[in-house]
Design an enzyme around this catalytic site. Structure first.
Site, PDB file in Angstrom:
ATOM      1  N   CYS A   1     -11.423   1.501 -15.157  1.00 32.80           N
ATOM      2  CA  CYS A   1     -11.895   2.988 -15.011  1.00 32.80           C
ATOM      3  C   CYS A   1     -10.794   3.940 -14.766  1.00 32.80           C
ATOM      4  O   CYS A   1     -10.457   4.596 -13.935  1.00 32.80           O
ATOM      5  CB  CYS A   1     -12.790   3.033 -13.646  1.00 32.80           C
ATOM      6  SG  CYS A   1     -13.661   4.832 -13.757  1.00 32.80           S
TER       7      CYS A   1
ATOM      8  N   CYS B   1     -17.248  -2.350 -17.583  1.00 31.94           N
ATOM      9  CA  CYS B   1     -17.364  -2.064 -16.491  1.00 31.94           C
ATOM     10  C   CYS B   1     -18.465  -2.780 -15.721  1.00 31.94           C
ATOM     11  O   CYS B   1     -19.505  -2.540 -16.439  1.00 31.94           O
ATOM     12  CB  CYS B   1     -17.312  -0.528 -16.241  1.00 31.94           C
ATOM     13  SG  CYS B   1     -17.744  -0.138 -14.454  1.00 31.94           S
TER      14      CYS B   1
ATOM     15  N   CYS C   1     -23.842   4.446 -13.843  1.00 28.79           N
ATOM     16  CA  CYS C   1     -22.491   5.187 -13.544  1.00 28.79           C
ATOM     17  C   CYS C   1     -23.043   6.790 -14.161  1.00 28.79           C
ATOM     18  O   CYS C   1     -23.405   6.569 -15.338  1.00 28.79           O
ATOM     19  CB  CYS C   1     -21.489   4.880 -14.219  1.00 28.79           C
ATOM     20  SG  CYS C   1     -20.003   6.062 -14.384  1.00 28.79           S
TER      21      CYS C   1
ATOM     22  N   GLU D   1       0.725  -1.269   0.018  1.00 30.72           N
ATOM     23  CA  GLU D   1       0.096   0.119   0.153  1.00 30.72           C
ATOM     24  C   GLU D   1       0.906   1.149  -0.055  1.00 30.72           C
ATOM     25  O   GLU D   1       0.597   2.323  -0.673  1.00 30.72           O
ATOM     26  CB  GLU D   1      -1.121   0.093   1.226  1.00 30.72           C
ATOM     27  CG  GLU D   1      -2.064  -1.173   1.212  1.00 30.72           C
ATOM     28  CD  GLU D   1      -2.935  -0.687   0.051  1.00 30.72           C
ATOM     29  OE1 GLU D   1      -3.515   0.460  -0.272  1.00 30.72           O
ATOM     30  OE2 GLU D   1      -3.496  -1.822  -0.699  1.00 30.72           O
TER      31      GLU D   1
ATOM     32  N   CYS E   1     -15.675   1.754 -20.448  1.00 28.90           N
ATOM     33  CA  CYS E   1     -16.818   1.373 -19.807  1.00 28.90           C
ATOM     34  C   CYS E   1     -17.735   0.196 -20.242  1.00 28.90           C
ATOM     35  O   CYS E   1     -18.433  -0.133 -19.606  1.00 28.90           O
ATOM     36  CB  CYS E   1     -17.977   2.796 -20.228  1.00 28.90           C
ATOM     37  SG  CYS E   1     -17.024   4.313 -19.582  1.00 28.90           S
TER      38      CYS E   1
END
Length: 354
Positions: free
Chosen positions: A195, A205, A211, A40, A202
């Site tokens: 994205c 997705c 969206c 992270e 799209c």
């Protein structure tokens, strides 16, 4: 489970990334908190493909949190060298030491205890708790911000306080109580692979049906970009003093400013200053101007003119300073060197012998 999370997890089961090196699990199917935390931190401002070799090298050298805590700073910075934003590495090192002091060498499974460690903000703490301990905590890294901004049609730069508050509310609303580790990885994967910033995919997705950005044709406008500004340019002369043995004089930078704590090259403000500084560090003869280059930081551009002084001889001031030291090429890999300095040293012309 909410509709958003359900669709995202179904997509993740088919298309999500499940073989990243920090996703290894133990007999109970949980990821090591140390590896999740390290990934992270490395992934802040950096893409997965760039991070993977650094991550593998880092955990090969320092496989556990106590190993990181016991390492000296030079080793940590050397392993980090090239990733940039070196404050992350120093925070990582200090946080590991605090975990040894306060938490028996483990990453705490408590939000407040995690967030109290250097360099761990709300999103990083949430990612560790969700992925390593299976606890329900939302995250909001750059990829997640982009997904939620577009999905909900949130205008305004994502780092603005009001916008960020709204995004945290959305993040919390969508985070499920079940399969939270997979969900956390799924929403990061969606932002990283579908994205994406330019020309999002799209059609691939799983949540595009609802969206706002897709429905209203706003995918190119959201997230709202930060107001553009021209980066200022600064100039420096880097001094490469190389002695008859091929050693180069390096200087450890102070605790403030860019590249703080790293070994770098002595610098001067201009050509006249370069001679004065070099003569104060060693006995020198001629200088050779090498190819200049520009290194871009987040807040300015640095124009670098490298000057090579061959056959430099050690001066008394150099011998007596703990921040100045001659290093051979074989010793450079073990040092925390800024990436452009390392590249410059590795590209030096061979010494001319009489």
């Amino acid at each position: 489970m909410n509709r958003f999370a359900h669709a995202l997890l179904a997509w993740f089961d088919r298309h999500g990334r499940k073989d990243l090196p920090w996703q290894q699990t133990d007999a109970q199917g949980r990821r090591a908190a140390y590896r999740v935390w390290l990934s992270e931190v490395m992934l802040q401002q950096t893409q997965v493909t760039t991070v993977i070799p650094y991550f593998n090298r880092f955990v090969a050298a320092l496989p556990t949190l106590p190993d990181l805590a016991a390492a000296d700073e030079d080793q940590v910075l050397a392993l980090w060298s090239g990733l940039g934003y070196y404050r992350r590495a120093r925070f990582l090192h200090r946080a590991a030491q605090l975990c040894v002091e306060r938490h028996d060498g483990q990453m705490p499974a408590d939000f407040d205890a995690l967030a109290a460690l250097p360099g761990i903000g709300r999103s990083t703490a949430g990612a560790v708790l969700a992925q390593a301990y299976g606890l329900r905590f939302p995250i909001l890294d750059g990829n997640v911000k982009r997904v939620l901004t577009r999905f909900h049609g949130v205008h305004g730069h994502p780092d603005e306080n009001a916008v960020q508050k709204k995004l945290w509310q959305h993040a919390d609303l969508h985070t499920p109580a079940e399969r939270v580790a997979d969900y956390t990885q799924a929403i990061m994967d969606l932002g990283a692979t579908v994205c994406i910033r330019s020309r999002p995919l799209c059609l691939a997705c799983p949540v595009s049906e609802h969206c706002v950005a897709r429905r209203e044709g706003l995918t190119a406008q959201l997230p709202t970009p930060k107001a553009g500004k021209t980066l200022p340019t600064r100039a420096t002369v880097m001094l490469i003093l190389r002695d008859a043995k091929g050693r180069v004089l390096l200087e450890r930078r102070g605790p403030q400013g860019v590249w703080s704590g790293l070994w770098s090259l002595p610098e001067a403000t201009d050509h006249d200053d370069a001679w004065r500084v070099a003569q104060g560090l060693a006995r020198i003869d001629d200088a050779q101007a090498l190819a200049s280059f520009v290194h871009v930081f987040s807040h300015y551009r640095l124009h670098v003119e490298p000057w090579l002084f061959d056959d430099a001889r050690t001066a008394r001031a150099t011998r007596e300073s703990p921040h100045l030291r001659w290093y051979t090429e074989s010793e450079w890999p073990a040092l925390g060197l800024p990436a452009p300095v390392r590249s410059l040293l590795l590209a030096l012309p061979e010494r001319k012998t009489a």
